[in-house]
Scaffold this active site. Structure first.
Site, PDB file in Angstrom:
ATOM      1  N   SER A  43       0.833  -1.212   0.000  1.00  0.00           N
ATOM      2  CA  SER A  43       0.000   0.000   0.000  1.00  0.00           C
ATOM      3  C   SER A  43       0.867   1.261   0.000  1.00  0.00           C
ATOM      4  CB  SER A  43      -0.965   0.012   1.191  1.00  0.00           C
ATOM      5  OG  SER A  43      -0.281   0.208   2.409  1.00  0.00           O
ATOM      6  N   HIS A  44       2.167   1.147   0.290  1.00  0.00           N
ATOM      7  CA  HIS A  44       3.055   2.314   0.236  1.00  0.00           C
ATOM      8  C   HIS A  44       4.333   2.005  -0.550  1.00  0.00           C
ATOM      9  CE1 HIS A  44       0.084   3.561   3.118  1.00  0.00           C
ATOM     10  NE2 HIS A  44       0.422   4.794   2.819  1.00  0.00           N
ATOM     11  N   PHE A 117       3.225  11.004   1.809  1.00  0.00           N
ATOM     12  CA  PHE A 117       2.526   9.848   1.237  1.00  0.00           C
ATOM     13  C   PHE A 117       2.999   8.543   1.857  1.00  0.00           C
ATOM     14  CE2 PHE A 117       6.516  10.021  -0.922  1.00  0.00           C
ATOM     15  CZ  PHE A 117       6.888   8.693  -1.017  1.00  0.00           C
ATOM     16  N   LEU A 120       5.299   5.163   7.945  1.00  0.00           N
ATOM     17  CA  LEU A 120       6.138   5.801   8.969  1.00  0.00           C
ATOM     18  C   LEU A 120       7.199   4.871   9.542  1.00  0.00           C
ATOM     19  CD1 LEU A 120       3.527   7.940  10.960  1.00  0.00           C
ATOM     20  CD2 LEU A 120       4.891   8.552   8.967  1.00  0.00           C
ATOM     21  N   THR A 156      -6.604   9.263   7.840  1.00  0.00           N
ATOM     22  CA  THR A 156      -6.254   7.880   8.191  1.00  0.00           C
ATOM     23  C   THR A 156      -5.078   7.872   9.168  1.00  0.00           C
ATOM     24  OG1 THR A 156      -4.970   7.822   6.142  1.00  0.00           O
ATOM     25  CG2 THR A 156      -7.119   6.745   6.110  1.00  0.00           C
ATOM     26  N   ASP A 174       3.386   0.115  13.178  1.00  0.00           N
ATOM     27  CA  ASP A 174       3.036   1.271  12.353  1.00  0.00           C
ATOM     28  C   ASP A 174       1.681   0.999  11.732  1.00  0.00           C
ATOM     29  OD1 ASP A 174       2.905   3.430  10.648  1.00  0.00           O
ATOM     30  OD2 ASP A 174       4.302   2.605   9.173  1.00  0.00           O
ATOM     31  N   ALA A 176      -2.340   2.751  10.325  1.00  0.00           N
ATOM     32  CA  ALA A 176      -3.337   3.795  10.156  1.00  0.00           C
ATOM     33  C   ALA A 176      -4.278   3.712  11.356  1.00  0.00           C
ATOM     34  CB  ALA A 176      -4.124   3.550   8.869  1.00  0.00           C
ATOM     35  N   GLU A 184      -5.002   0.628   0.986  1.00  0.00           N
ATOM     36  CA  GLU A 184      -5.551  -0.736   0.913  1.00  0.00           C
ATOM     37  C   GLU A 184      -6.888  -0.734   0.172  1.00  0.00           C
ATOM     38  OE1 GLU A 184      -4.694  -3.770   1.592  1.00  0.00           O
ATOM     39  OE2 GLU A 184      -2.732  -3.212   2.398  1.00  0.00           O
ATOM     40  N   HIS A 225     -14.556   4.071  19.298  1.00  0.00           N
ATOM     41  CA  HIS A 225     -14.276   5.388  19.914  1.00  0.00           C
ATOM     42  C   HIS A 225     -12.805   5.520  20.315  1.00  0.00           C
ATOM     43  CE1 HIS A 225     -15.123   2.643  23.252  1.00  0.00           C
ATOM     44  NE2 HIS A 225     -14.405   3.436  24.013  1.00  0.00           N
ATOM     45  N   LYS A 226     -12.114   4.388  20.533  1.00  0.00           N
ATOM     46  CA  LYS A 226     -10.702   4.476  20.964  1.00  0.00           C
ATOM     47  C   LYS A 226      -9.815   4.950  19.805  1.00  0.00           C
ATOM     48  CE  LYS A 226     -11.562   0.817  24.293  1.00  0.00           C
ATOM     49  NZ  LYS A 226     -11.159  -0.461  24.876  1.00  0.00           N
ATOM     50  N   ARG A 306       7.155  -8.231   8.140  1.00  0.00           N
ATOM     51  CA  ARG A 306       7.926  -7.311   7.295  1.00  0.00           C
ATOM     52  C   ARG A 306       9.405  -7.696   7.256  1.00  0.00           C
ATOM     53  NH1 ARG A 306       9.603  -2.643   8.154  1.00  0.00           N
ATOM     54  NH2 ARG A 306       9.025  -2.368  10.325  1.00  0.00           N
TER      55      ARG A 306
HETATM   56  P1  NDP Z   1      -1.442  -3.029   9.029  1.00  0.00           P
HETATM   57  O1  NDP Z   1      -2.763  -3.226   9.657  1.00  0.00           O
HETATM   58  O2  NDP Z   1      -1.114  -3.780   7.802  1.00  0.00           O
HETATM   59  O3  NDP Z   1      -0.278  -3.319  10.089  1.00  0.00           O
HETATM   60  C1  NDP Z   1      -0.269  -2.632  11.314  1.00  0.00           C
HETATM   61  C2  NDP Z   1       0.866  -3.096  12.202  1.00  0.00           C
HETATM   62  O4  NDP Z   1       0.432  -4.256  12.907  1.00  0.00           O
HETATM   63  C3  NDP Z   1       2.148  -3.486  11.492  1.00  0.00           C
HETATM   64  O5  NDP Z   1       3.229  -3.064  12.273  1.00  0.00           O
HETATM   65  C4  NDP Z   1       2.030  -5.007  11.393  1.00  0.00           C
HETATM   66  O6  NDP Z   1       3.281  -5.672  11.292  1.00  0.00           O
HETATM   67  C5  NDP Z   1       1.356  -5.318  12.697  1.00  0.00           C
HETATM   68  N1  NDP Z   1       0.606  -6.572  12.669  1.00  0.00           N
HETATM   69  C6  NDP Z   1      -0.261  -7.002  11.740  1.00  0.00           C
HETATM   70  N2  NDP Z   1      -0.754  -8.206  12.087  1.00  0.00           N
HETATM   71  C7  NDP Z   1      -0.193  -8.542  13.261  1.00  0.00           C
HETATM   72  C8  NDP Z   1      -0.284  -9.657  14.133  1.00  0.00           C
HETATM   73  N3  NDP Z   1      -1.083 -10.686  13.863  1.00  0.00           N
HETATM   74  N4  NDP Z   1       0.454  -9.673  15.261  1.00  0.00           N
HETATM   75  C9  NDP Z   1       1.280  -8.632  15.557  1.00  0.00           C
HETATM   76  N5  NDP Z   1       1.421  -7.553  14.773  1.00  0.00           N
HETATM   77  C10 NDP Z   1       0.685  -7.504  13.642  1.00  0.00           C
HETATM   78  O7  NDP Z   1      -1.203  -1.455   8.750  1.00  0.00           O
HETATM   79  P2  NDP Z   1      -2.196  -0.380   8.130  1.00  0.00           P
HETATM   80  O8  NDP Z   1      -2.900  -0.946   6.947  1.00  0.00           O
HETATM   81  O9  NDP Z   1      -3.012   0.228   9.197  1.00  0.00           O
HETATM   82  O10 NDP Z   1      -1.135   0.722   7.634  1.00  0.00           O
HETATM   83  C11 NDP Z   1      -0.258   0.414   6.565  1.00  0.00           C
HETATM   84  C12 NDP Z   1       0.708   1.535   6.340  1.00  0.00           C
HETATM   85  O11 NDP Z   1       0.055   2.675   5.852  1.00  0.00           O
HETATM   86  C13 NDP Z   1       1.502   1.996   7.561  1.00  0.00           C
HETATM   87  O12 NDP Z   1       2.852   1.809   7.266  1.00  0.00           O
HETATM   88  C14 NDP Z   1       1.169   3.473   7.699  1.00  0.00           C
HETATM   89  O13 NDP Z   1       2.244   4.302   8.105  1.00  0.00           O
HETATM   90  C15 NDP Z   1       0.749   3.816   6.291  1.00  0.00           C
HETATM   91  N6  NDP Z   1      -0.139   4.979   6.277  1.00  0.00           N
HETATM   92  C16 NDP Z   1       0.377   6.178   5.901  1.00  0.00           C
HETATM   93  C17 NDP Z   1      -0.445   7.288   5.888  1.00  0.00           C
HETATM   94  C18 NDP Z   1       0.092   8.636   5.553  1.00  0.00           C
HETATM   95  O14 NDP Z   1      -0.676   9.600   5.578  1.00  0.00           O
HETATM   96  N7  NDP Z   1       1.329   8.807   5.248  1.00  0.00           N
HETATM   97  C19 NDP Z   1      -1.855   7.207   6.247  1.00  0.00           C
HETATM   98  C20 NDP Z   1      -2.267   5.894   6.666  1.00  0.00           C
HETATM   99  C21 NDP Z   1      -1.422   4.812   6.666  1.00  0.00           C
HETATM  100  P3  NDP Z   1       3.682  -6.398   9.884  1.00  0.00           P
HETATM  101  O15 NDP Z   1       3.943  -5.267   8.924  1.00  0.00           O
HETATM  102  O16 NDP Z   1       4.882  -7.212  10.201  1.00  0.00           O
HETATM  103  O17 NDP Z   1       2.502  -7.234   9.471  1.00  0.00           O
HETATM  104  O1  PYC Z   2      -2.957   4.972   2.879  1.00  0.00           O
HETATM  105  O2  PYC Z   2      -4.336   6.204   4.064  1.00  0.00           O
HETATM  106  C1  PYC Z   2      -3.348   6.081   3.321  1.00  0.00           C
HETATM  107  C2  PYC Z   2      -2.573   7.284   2.968  1.00  0.00           C
HETATM  108  C3  PYC Z   2      -2.993   8.581   2.967  1.00  0.00           C
HETATM  109  C4  PYC Z   2      -1.921   9.347   2.566  1.00  0.00           C
HETATM  110  C5  PYC Z   2      -0.873   8.501   2.349  1.00  0.00           C
HETATM  111  N1  PYC Z   2      -1.286   7.248   2.610  1.00  0.00           N
END
Ligand code: NDP
Ligand code: PYC
Length: 339
Positions: A43-44, A117, A120, A156, A174, A176, A184, A225-226, A306
């Site tokens: 997704s990134h 974009f 983190l 997000t 890390d 959202a 996604e 709410h959390k 990862r």
């Molecule tokens: P995910 O839900 O895919 O993963 C969240 C975290 O939980 C990761 O560190 C992941 O580790 C961990 N994880 C997942 N499953 C398990 C498990 N079963 N047990 C333990 N840990 C687990 O992330 P999101 O989809 O919420 O976010 C994806 C990316 O999008 C992030 O990197 C975020 O920074 C980015 N993002 C950026 C934005 C921006 O504005 N720049 C906005 C929103 C999101 P692992 O990777 O090893 O699975």
């Molecule tokens: O995946 O939510 C997201 C996002 C927004 C800006 C960058 N990534």
């Protein structure tokens, strides 16, 4: 088809240089995007290149911007990205941030006026590599309904944390603060897949599993709410407090969500040794006891998936399908005309 990490980094850097970015900006963005692809965070990863180029073409990000670091000797370091992407700004500020945290116990890096974009985790991992714990957060643009609400307001808003582990991969999470990253939803739309229940509502505020409707409506915060409260905290700390845009402001400024948002970012670094000074036990050894107990129950640590993907990519190269290779060639050859 597999491609070596260095070769993909060169290709992505060239794409951005050919699109008119300063080499330092282009290289910093390429490192971040390729890290996403290398660690199987699609997704990134490279799918973000087109969005970056569209934002350059629309004149919403300055391809020639050079970030500037201001250090008044206090616990707050500031990088003005000057309208460029955040990646080069973070790379400029990170060493000074880690150094200041080691000196004072904790320090903060404020990045202002950046187009953002990226994931983190590359940033908190850069801090754990320098021996300090890190916490990073930023708004994005209004695309998430607050818990109990029906319309897009919050971003997000990702939040990431890293803890250094001598001799082992750091503890890093890390995510959202929405149920899933917007990226996604976009990947589901492209693949013609429906969304899991509970991710989003349509423009009328009704639950939907249709990615198109979700993109037009609103996503939902994780944990009800959390998650909504944590997301609001991010708007306050990494938007209002640092004098930069909140997610609704970033969306209004951009006039939509087809381009990448401009706002700020807050990164905080902590020295575990300084905080634990004079107290019993070594903080790093005590952290290992906790991690062992988690793993001992059969649970995994965040980022383990990862790190496993990274090890494979470093050994065998990054797997790209034909469509992805063709898209890279197209972006390389056509530059801004491709988007
Ligand atoms: P995910 O839900 O895919 O993963 C969240 C975290 O939980 C990761 O560190 C992941 O580790 C961990 N994880 C997942 N499953 C398990 C498990 N079963 N047990 C333990 N840990 C687990 O992330 P999101 O989809 O919420 O976010 C994806 C990316 O999008 C992030 O990197 C975020 O920074 C980015 N993002 C950026 C934005 C921006 O504005 N720049 C906005 C929103 C999101 P692992 O990777 O090893 O699975
Ligand atoms: O995946 O939510 C997201 C996002 C927004 C800006 C960058 N990534």
């Amino acid at each position: 088809m597999r491609i070596a990490v260095e070769a993909l980094t060169r290709t992505v850097t060239q794409i951005f240089v050919r699109a008119g970015l300063l080499p330092d900006q282009a290289a910093a963005i390429a490192r971040t995007i390729v890290a996403g692809e290398r660690d199987a965070c699609k997704s990134h990863g490279i799918y973000r290149i087109a969005g970056c180029l569209r934002t350059v073409k629309a004149g919403k990000v300055d391809p020639m911007a050079a970030p500037v670091l201001t250090d008044d000797g206090s616990a707050i370091l500031r990088v003005d990205a000057n309208g460029g992407f955040s990646c080069a700004g973070f790379e400029l500020g990170a060493p000074a941030l880690a150094e200041r945290a080691r000196t004072l116990g904790m320090a903060a890096l404020v990045i202002n006026d950046c187009t953002h974009f990226s994931a983190l985790w590359p940033e908190v991992e850069a801090l754990t590599d320098l021996g300090v714990a890190g916490l990073a957060m930023c708004p994005s643009y209004a695309s998430v309904a607050p818990a109990g609400g029906t319309a897009a307001l919050l971003g997000t808003n990702p939040i990431a944390f890293g803890w250094p582990r001598p001799g082992a991969d750091p503890y890093v999470f890390d995510f959202a603060t929405s149920v899933a990253a917007r990226g996604e939803i976009e990947l589901h739309r492209r693949a013609g897949k429906v969304l899991p229940e509970g991710w989003a509502v349509d423009p009328d505020g009704q639950p939907t599993t249709d990615p198109e409707q979700a993109l037009e409506g609103a996503m939902l915060p994780f944990g009800g709410h959390k998650g909504s409260a944590i997301s609001t905290m991010i708007e306050l700390l990494a938007g209002v407090m640092i004098g930069d845009m909140t997610s609704p402001e970033a969306r209004a400024d951009l006039g939509g969500m087809s381009l990448l948002p401009k706002h700020g970012e807050l990164v905080i670094a902590f020295s575990p040794e300084r905080f634990a000074a004079g107290r019993p036990g070594d903080p790093f050894a005590r952290a290992e006891v906790l991690f062992d107990a988690i793993l001992g129950q059969g649970a995994r640590l965040p980022s383990q998936r990862r790190f496993a993907a990274r090890a494979k990519a470093l050994a065998d190269g990054i797997a790209l399908n034909d469509e992805e290779r063709a898209e890279l060639d197209r972006l390389h050859d056509l530059g801004l005309a491709a988007v």
